[in-house]
Design a protein around this motif. Sequence first.
Motif, PDB file in Angstrom:
ATOM      1  N   UNK A  43      -2.499   0.374 -15.419  1.00 57.46           N
ATOM      2  CA  UNK A  43      -1.412   0.973 -14.643  1.00 57.46           C
ATOM      3  C   UNK A  43      -0.991   0.053 -13.501  1.00 57.46           C
ATOM      4  N   UNK A  44      -1.948  -0.635 -12.889  1.00 60.75           N
ATOM      5  CA  UNK A  44      -1.621  -1.603 -11.837  1.00 60.75           C
ATOM      6  C   UNK A  44      -0.710  -2.694 -12.395  1.00 60.75           C
ATOM      7  N   UNK A  45      -1.077  -3.222 -13.576  1.00 64.42           N
ATOM      8  CA  UNK A  45      -0.272  -4.286 -14.189  1.00 64.42           C
ATOM      9  C   UNK A  45       1.130  -3.782 -14.545  1.00 64.42           C
ATOM     10  N   UNK A  46       1.225  -2.521 -14.957  1.00 69.27           N
ATOM     11  CA  UNK A  46       2.533  -1.954 -15.301  1.00 69.27           C
ATOM     12  C   UNK A  46       3.449  -1.895 -14.082  1.00 69.27           C
ATOM     13  N   UNK A  47       2.842  -1.743 -12.910  1.00 67.04           N
ATOM     14  CA  UNK A  47       3.653  -1.644 -11.687  1.00 67.04           C
ATOM     15  C   UNK A  47       4.134  -3.007 -11.186  1.00 67.04           C
ATOM     16  N   UNK A  48       3.562  -4.086 -11.681  1.00 64.98           N
ATOM     17  CA  UNK A  48       3.837  -5.418 -11.147  1.00 64.98           C
ATOM     18  C   UNK A  48       5.257  -5.872 -11.507  1.00 64.98           C
ATOM     19  N   UNK A  49       5.967  -6.358 -10.530  1.00 67.04           N
ATOM     20  CA  UNK A  49       7.343  -6.806 -10.720  1.00 67.04           C
ATOM     21  C   UNK A  49       7.472  -8.272 -10.313  1.00 67.04           C
ATOM     22  N   UNK A  50       8.347  -8.994 -11.010  1.00 69.98           N
ATOM     23  CA  UNK A  50       8.659 -10.389 -10.687  1.00 69.98           C
ATOM     24  C   UNK A  50       9.834 -10.401  -9.731  1.00 69.98           C
ATOM     25  N   UNK A  51       9.669 -11.094  -8.606  1.00 67.55           N
ATOM     26  CA  UNK A  51      10.749 -11.166  -7.623  1.00 67.55           C
ATOM     27  C   UNK A  51      11.028 -12.620  -7.279  1.00 67.55           C
ATOM     28  N   UNK A  52      12.177 -12.859  -6.714  1.00 68.16           N
ATOM     29  CA  UNK A  52      12.528 -14.200  -6.295  1.00 68.16           C
ATOM     30  C   UNK A  52      11.752 -14.632  -5.068  1.00 68.16           C
ATOM     31  N   UNK A  53      11.785 -15.924  -4.812  1.00 75.85           N
ATOM     32  CA  UNK A  53      11.009 -16.511  -3.721  1.00 75.85           C
ATOM     33  C   UNK A  53      11.329 -15.851  -2.381  1.00 75.85           C
ATOM     34  N   UNK A  90       0.780  -6.931   1.967  1.00 78.72           N
ATOM     35  CA  UNK A  90      -0.081  -8.090   2.147  1.00 78.72           C
ATOM     36  C   UNK A  90       0.047  -8.976   0.909  1.00 78.72           C
ATOM     37  N   UNK A  91      -0.009 -10.285   1.092  1.00 76.01           N
ATOM     38  CA  UNK A  91       0.103 -11.228  -0.019  1.00 76.01           C
ATOM     39  C   UNK A  91      -1.202 -11.984  -0.197  1.00 76.01           C
ATOM     40  N   UNK A  92      -1.571 -12.189  -1.459  1.00 77.29           N
ATOM     41  CA  UNK A  92      -2.800 -12.899  -1.805  1.00 77.29           C
ATOM     42  C   UNK A  92      -2.453 -14.255  -2.407  1.00 77.29           C
ATOM     43  N   UNK A  93      -3.045 -15.314  -1.880  1.00 80.89           N
ATOM     44  CA  UNK A  93      -2.884 -16.635  -2.492  1.00 80.89           C
ATOM     45  C   UNK A  93      -3.529 -16.665  -3.871  1.00 80.89           C
ATOM     46  N   UNK A  94      -4.672 -15.965  -3.983  1.00 81.37           N
ATOM     47  CA  UNK A  94      -5.377 -15.939  -5.262  1.00 81.37           C
ATOM     48  C   UNK A  94      -6.042 -14.574  -5.400  1.00 81.37           C
ATOM     49  N   UNK A 131       0.809  -1.226   0.000  1.00 81.14           N
ATOM     50  CA  UNK A 131       0.000   0.000   0.000  1.00 81.14           C
ATOM     51  C   UNK A 131       0.839   1.272   0.000  1.00 81.14           C
ATOM     52  N   UNK A 132       2.035   1.233   0.569  1.00 82.63           N
ATOM     53  CA  UNK A 132       2.883   2.425   0.628  1.00 82.63           C
ATOM     54  C   UNK A 132       3.312   2.882  -0.759  1.00 82.63           C
ATOM     55  N   UNK A 133       3.273   1.964  -1.740  1.00 77.04           N
ATOM     56  CA  UNK A 133       3.667   2.315  -3.110  1.00 77.04           C
ATOM     57  C   UNK A 133       2.463   2.642  -3.993  1.00 77.04           C
ATOM     58  N   UNK A 192       0.559   4.289  -9.233  1.00 77.76           N
ATOM     59  CA  UNK A 192       1.385   3.165  -8.775  1.00 77.76           C
ATOM     60  C   UNK A 192       2.872   3.431  -8.983  1.00 77.76           C
ATOM     61  N   UNK A 193       3.633   3.164  -7.943  1.00 75.67           N
ATOM     62  CA  UNK A 193       5.081   3.162  -8.066  1.00 75.67           C
ATOM     63  C   UNK A 193       5.535   1.751  -8.453  1.00 75.67           C
ATOM     64  N   UNK A 194       6.687   1.627  -9.111  1.00 75.16           N
ATOM     65  CA  UNK A 194       7.182   0.286  -9.460  1.00 75.16           C
ATOM     66  C   UNK A 194       7.256  -0.600  -8.224  1.00 75.16           C
ATOM     67  N   UNK A 195       6.745  -1.819  -8.353  1.00 77.18           N
ATOM     68  CA  UNK A 195       6.768  -2.750  -7.244  1.00 77.18           C
ATOM     69  C   UNK A 195       5.595  -2.608  -6.299  1.00 77.18           C
ATOM     70  N   UNK A 196       4.607  -1.764  -6.666  1.00 77.12           N
ATOM     71  CA  UNK A 196       3.395  -1.692  -5.843  1.00 77.12           C
ATOM     72  C   UNK A 196       2.760  -3.076  -5.746  1.00 77.12           C
ATOM     73  N   UNK A 197       2.880  -3.836  -6.836  1.00 79.73           N
ATOM     74  CA  UNK A 197       2.473  -5.245  -6.843  1.00 79.73           C
ATOM     75  C   UNK A 197       3.668  -6.072  -7.285  1.00 79.73           C
TER      76      UNK A 197
END
Length: 510
Positions: free
Chosen positions: A203-213, A294-298, A133-135, A160-165
């Motif tokens: 815009x939400x999708x543009x902010x989404x980043x792939x991160x390691x486990x 917060x993390x969502x399973x689905x 939420x901070x991003x 959205x800032x990068x990494x908001x999701x």
Amino acid sequence: MSRRRRGLLARTVLFLFALNAASFAVYFLLHPPNRSPTAADPFLPLETLAIPHKNARSTLKSWPSLPSFLPWRPSPAPPLRSCEAYFGHGFSRSVDVLRSSPSDVNGRGWFRCHYSETLRSSVCEGGRIRMDPARILMADGGEGLDAVIGRGEEEELPRYQPGAFQIDSEGGDGGGDGKRAIDEGFLDKYLPHGAVQYHTMRALMESMRVVGHEQLDCTQWIEEPTLLVTRFEYANLFHTVTDWYSAYVSSRVTGLPNRPNLVFVDGHCKTPLEETWEALFSSVRYAKNFSSPVCFRHAVFAPLGYETALFKGLTEHISCRGTSASDVREDPDVKKTARLSEFGEMLIAAFGILEEKDLPRKSSVSHNVLFVRREDYLAHPRHSGKVESRLSNEQEVLDAIKVWAANQERCKINVVNGLFAHMHVKEQLQAIQEASVVIGAHGAGLTHLVAARQNTRVLEIISSMYRRPHFALISEWKGLEYHAINLAGSYARPAMVIDELSSIISGLGC
């Protein structure tokens, strides 16, 4: 043991085995097992089966039984620009962005979009997705109206800032915010800008980043499916109904077994219409209610209400005739739809309003005429509370209808004063359900026609300044009998309204 006795024993064993198998078959036909997800289940993403959904169904509301319900995964896919493609499962092309194998012991994230070529929009969903939420730059949302009077729209819509999701993936970048999960080419193809100046879901999708486990750091996990919605015109009933419809369709298209939780990814204040969101879904929160990531399973991402057939029908010619679900089943036709009836039943069921078949039988000589009023009221921080005058002599017309109704001899006519601005949504829907005739000037209150009974008549009074097709279209898509009085200005002669209303009532046998 003799050969004859051994043969007799073998035949006896085979007979008993067959009898036992038949008994089990009959039992399971009469007592089908509870539906549970398997790899062959077409309603749940394969990837979710690898994720432990701890108590996933314990806190969620179940779907009600809807008389007009039709399957949301038809096969084959509906024809382009057919009624089902517009109002039902036109989201028939599923495209994977990230896949996670069911054998992945780390439970990696996954993401896919279901694209509708007809609506040029997508319902997207994914697993192991983190929201920070901070991003997300916007107001907190959910405040009382009095506390935010005059607040600008730019403060309420998310930036959205990068990494908001973030999404957990094997190919994630261990440094910084990670790499983009969804590239521009994918977005242009499956979440195009369209006519929306600022497409918040894109815009939400543009902010989404792939991160390691190891980088997917969360202090809180939401185990149950959660629907993420961004609203624009959140205080206007017509626009809000398009959002309700989009959220309902998204839940069905993704095959959620129960009604999901809902998170508003916007900073709008709280309005009376929020009670319907709370009735439709299992829980409602604002993104900024979460004090930490917060993390969502689905997670399911609903398209904008602007991208539904309800809104696109204002500019595109959508030729669909509303009918019953049984008619659609018995006589399939690309020009028929029962989807708005299904959605209306969902609204009624969400509030626990009795269905027509459960109501006490009404007399055939008694009818409710619901007059939907337009009133001055404050429901928006950037609105004066003064509504435009679309029927300048509304009270005069209402008084004339009351006098006419009191003098009817063949039928008892109850005139209901539809002061919707001062009624809870449940009361509004109840009034619509009980009405034989709905009458009113062009205005958002008539959007409740989506929940009207199949044999309801509609009389819309349209001033010369507001000749728009909203409620004629909803009536057509619902299969309601529609009448209109087009005015030269905003004044309606009471006698003209009474003449039209008398003709409609005569058609009901009065």
